[in-house]
Design a protein around this motif. Structure first.
Motif, PDB file in Angstrom:
ATOM      1  N   GLY A  93       1.540   9.936  -0.330  1.00  0.00           N
ATOM      2  CA  GLY A  93       2.318   8.702  -0.472  1.00  0.00           C
ATOM      3  C   GLY A  93       2.970   8.605  -1.837  1.00  0.00           C
ATOM      4  N   GLY A 133       6.022   9.179  -2.703  1.00  0.00           N
ATOM      5  CA  GLY A 133       7.473   8.979  -2.694  1.00  0.00           C
ATOM      6  C   GLY A 133       7.920   7.735  -3.429  1.00  0.00           C
ATOM      7  N   GLY A 175       6.180   3.847  -5.613  1.00  0.00           N
ATOM      8  CA  GLY A 175       5.045   2.981  -5.935  1.00  0.00           C
ATOM      9  C   GLY A 175       3.953   3.658  -6.753  1.00  0.00           C
ATOM     10  N   ILE A 176       2.709   3.344  -6.408  1.00  0.00           N
ATOM     11  CA  ILE A 176       1.563   3.861  -7.162  1.00  0.00           C
ATOM     12  C   ILE A 176       1.515   5.384  -7.088  1.00  0.00           C
ATOM     13  CG2 ILE A 176      -0.965   3.926  -7.251  1.00  0.00           C
ATOM     14  CD1 ILE A 176      -0.909   1.001  -6.152  1.00  0.00           C
ATOM     15  N   ASP A 181       4.786  12.857   1.363  1.00  0.00           N
ATOM     16  CA  ASP A 181       5.140  11.519   1.852  1.00  0.00           C
ATOM     17  C   ASP A 181       5.828  11.677   3.206  1.00  0.00           C
ATOM     18  OD1 ASP A 181       5.512   8.683  -0.014  1.00  0.00           O
ATOM     19  OD2 ASP A 181       6.357   8.710   2.000  1.00  0.00           O
ATOM     20  N   ILE A 182       5.776  10.628   4.011  1.00  0.00           N
ATOM     21  CA  ILE A 182       6.544  10.613   5.256  1.00  0.00           C
ATOM     22  C   ILE A 182       8.021  10.391   4.943  1.00  0.00           C
ATOM     23  CG2 ILE A 182       6.252   8.112   5.586  1.00  0.00           C
ATOM     24  CD1 ILE A 182       6.091   8.546   8.561  1.00  0.00           C
ATOM     25  N   ASP A 201       3.696  13.252   7.977  1.00  0.00           N
ATOM     26  CA  ASP A 201       3.379  11.930   8.514  1.00  0.00           C
ATOM     27  C   ASP A 201       1.871  11.849   8.713  1.00  0.00           C
ATOM     28  OD1 ASP A 201       3.014   9.601   9.887  1.00  0.00           O
ATOM     29  OD2 ASP A 201       4.287  10.133  11.598  1.00  0.00           O
ATOM     30  N   SER A 226       0.147   9.586   9.810  1.00  0.00           N
ATOM     31  CA  SER A 226      -0.306   8.830  10.989  1.00  0.00           C
ATOM     32  C   SER A 226      -0.544   9.762  12.179  1.00  0.00           C
ATOM     33  CB  SER A 226       0.709   7.750  11.370  1.00  0.00           C
ATOM     34  OG  SER A 226       1.862   8.325  11.949  1.00  0.00           O
ATOM     35  N   ALA A 274      -1.562   7.266   0.085  1.00  0.00           N
ATOM     36  CA  ALA A 274      -0.600   6.709   1.055  1.00  0.00           C
ATOM     37  C   ALA A 274      -1.183   5.494   1.770  1.00  0.00           C
ATOM     38  CB  ALA A 274      -0.214   7.775   2.081  1.00  0.00           C
ATOM     39  N   GLY A 275      -0.336   4.510   1.989  1.00  0.00           N
ATOM     40  CA  GLY A 275      -0.830   3.327   2.678  1.00  0.00           C
ATOM     41  C   GLY A 275       0.300   2.446   3.168  1.00  0.00           C
ATOM     42  N   LEU A 276      -0.072   1.508   4.004  1.00  0.00           N
ATOM     43  CA  LEU A 276       0.889   0.533   4.512  1.00  0.00           C
ATOM     44  C   LEU A 276       0.129  -0.733   4.848  1.00  0.00           C
ATOM     45  CD1 LEU A 276       1.798   1.306   8.203  1.00  0.00           C
ATOM     46  CD2 LEU A 276       0.065   2.597   6.996  1.00  0.00           C
ATOM     47  N   ARG A 296      -2.444   2.939  13.556  1.00  0.00           N
ATOM     48  CA  ARG A 296      -1.663   3.620  12.515  1.00  0.00           C
ATOM     49  C   ARG A 296      -2.294   3.414  11.129  1.00  0.00           C
ATOM     50  NH1 ARG A 296       3.415   5.610  12.481  1.00  0.00           N
ATOM     51  NH2 ARG A 296       4.394   5.858  10.464  1.00  0.00           N
ATOM     52  N   VAL A 323      -3.753   6.414   8.824  1.00  0.00           N
ATOM     53  CA  VAL A 323      -3.118   6.781   7.537  1.00  0.00           C
ATOM     54  C   VAL A 323      -4.081   6.538   6.371  1.00  0.00           C
ATOM     55  CG1 VAL A 323      -1.244   6.195   5.921  1.00  0.00           C
ATOM     56  CG2 VAL A 323      -0.767   6.359   8.380  1.00  0.00           C
ATOM     57  N   ALA A 367      -8.178   2.890  -3.200  1.00  0.00           N
ATOM     58  CA  ALA A 367      -8.647   1.873  -2.247  1.00  0.00           C
ATOM     59  C   ALA A 367      -7.979   0.557  -2.622  1.00  0.00           C
ATOM     60  CB  ALA A 367     -10.163   1.799  -2.268  1.00  0.00           C
ATOM     61  N   TYR A 381      -5.939  -3.320   7.393  1.00  0.00           N
ATOM     62  CA  TYR A 381      -5.912  -2.839   5.995  1.00  0.00           C
ATOM     63  C   TYR A 381      -7.301  -2.984   5.364  1.00  0.00           C
ATOM     64  CZ  TYR A 381      -4.092  -2.512   1.149  1.00  0.00           C
ATOM     65  OH  TYR A 381      -3.852  -2.152  -0.163  1.00  0.00           O
ATOM     66  N   THR A 435       4.486  -3.357  -6.591  1.00  0.00           N
ATOM     67  CA  THR A 435       5.200  -2.326  -5.822  1.00  0.00           C
ATOM     68  C   THR A 435       5.864  -2.971  -4.600  1.00  0.00           C
ATOM     69  OG1 THR A 435       3.440  -1.797  -4.261  1.00  0.00           O
ATOM     70  CG2 THR A 435       3.380  -0.632  -6.373  1.00  0.00           C
TER      71      THR A 435
END
Ligand code: NAD
Length: 264
Positions: free
Chosen positions: A23, A25, A27-28, A47-48, A67, A69, A95-97, A113, A117, A145, A159, A194
């Motif tokens: 992840g 691409g 942000g953190i 990154d995806i 990806d 996921s 990576a996260g969402l 998902r 991820v 985390a 999450y 972010t």
């Protein structure tokens, strides 16, 4: 015995240390990859989002699009990276969402998902890289985390479940690999400045029934004693510390960067 084991002072980010950041691409993850690339010429950004390629190019890292996921894609990622770069010395699971919704309305596919991820992919990547780390007698895993790995807030069920799971996985892995010179730690930030947070503002305003302009003060910063968001580079520096020589005895830990949120 490897060179790294013989010289504890070398147990840090040398130019030939291979670092995989998921992840990365933006942000953190981008901040972490940038901080590590300043020290090692062997950083792998994954990154995806193909935007990760420009990040990698800017910092002199390699880019692998994947990806997380998709379980098979994660397996392919780890085998490709190990084949191309050799054993991974440092793994940063980042990576996260987010998806903001009440549990009774939470879409099943979004649940799956997020768990894949943010919990299953870190498990898969640890499973892939720990054997190499154990064999060489040195390795570092840093799992990004969240304070939401320690406490809950409403409307973020997947999450929070994933982050609590990641904290448990961090502790378990730390116990399993300590004897091999490998440490596994988690960083648990409160809100970090972010896109992941900025993109939640409209949803939080709708769910709480307040104007978007009041979300940062009344929702995001409300539980923290320090009324500011953490900056991504602060998380990156914590990750650097956790892989360095002064953190050799730190494992299975949660490095809380929450402005005092959980002190209450
Ligand atoms: P971000 O949205 O800015 O970046 C997340 C990155 O993960 C993006 O580049 C995205 O493309 C990538 N990603 C998402 N789904 C992916 C997939 N299926 N496969 C591969 N890559 C994927 O978010 P961020 O704020 O930088 O968050 C990074 C990590 O830090 C996350 O694990 C997040 O939960 C954690 N965290 C963030 C905050 C915060 O307030 N921002 C606080 C605590 C923890």
């Amino acid at each position: 015995m490897t060179a790294r084991q013989e010289d504890p002072e070398s147990m840090t980010v040398a130019n030939d240390t291979t670092v995989l950041v998921t992840g990365a691409g933006r942000g953190i993850g981008e901040a972490v990859a940038t901080a590590f690339a300043a020290k090692s010429g062997r950083v792998i950004v994954t990154d995806i989002d193909p935007a990760g390629e420009a990040v990698a190019e800017a910092i002199g890292a390699a880019f692998v699009e994947a990806d997380l996921s998709d379980m098979d894609a994660v397996r392919n990622l780890s085998s490709r990276v190990i084949a191309d770069f050799g054993p991974i010395d440092i793994l940063i699971n980042n990576a996260g969402l987010q998806h903001v919704s009440a549990i009774d309305e939470f879409p099943d596919d979004m649940w799956s998902r997020i768990i894949q991820v943010m919990l299953t992919a870190p498990f898969q990547l640890m499973k892939a890289v720990l054997p190499g780390m154990k064999q060489q007698g040195w390795g570092r895993v840093v799992n990004i985390a969240s304070v939401h790995g320690l406490i809950a807030s409403p409307f973020k069920g997947a999450y929070i479940a994933a982050k609590h799971g990641l904290v448990g996985l961090t502790k378990t892995a730390a116990l399993e690999v300590a004897a091999y010179g490998v440490t596994v730690n988690a960083i648990c930030p409160g809100y970090v400045n972010t896109a992941l947070v900025r993109n939640q503002i409209a949803d939080l305003a709708r769910i709480r029934g307040i104007p978007e302009s009041e979300v940062v003060e009344r929702v995001i910063l409300e539980p923290a004693a320090v009324k500011r968001m953490v900056e991504p580079k602060e998380v990156a520096r914590m990750a650097l510390f956790l892989v360095g020589p002064d953190a050799r005895s730190i494992t299975g830990s949660m490095q809380v960067m929450d402005g005092g949120w959980t002190a209450r």
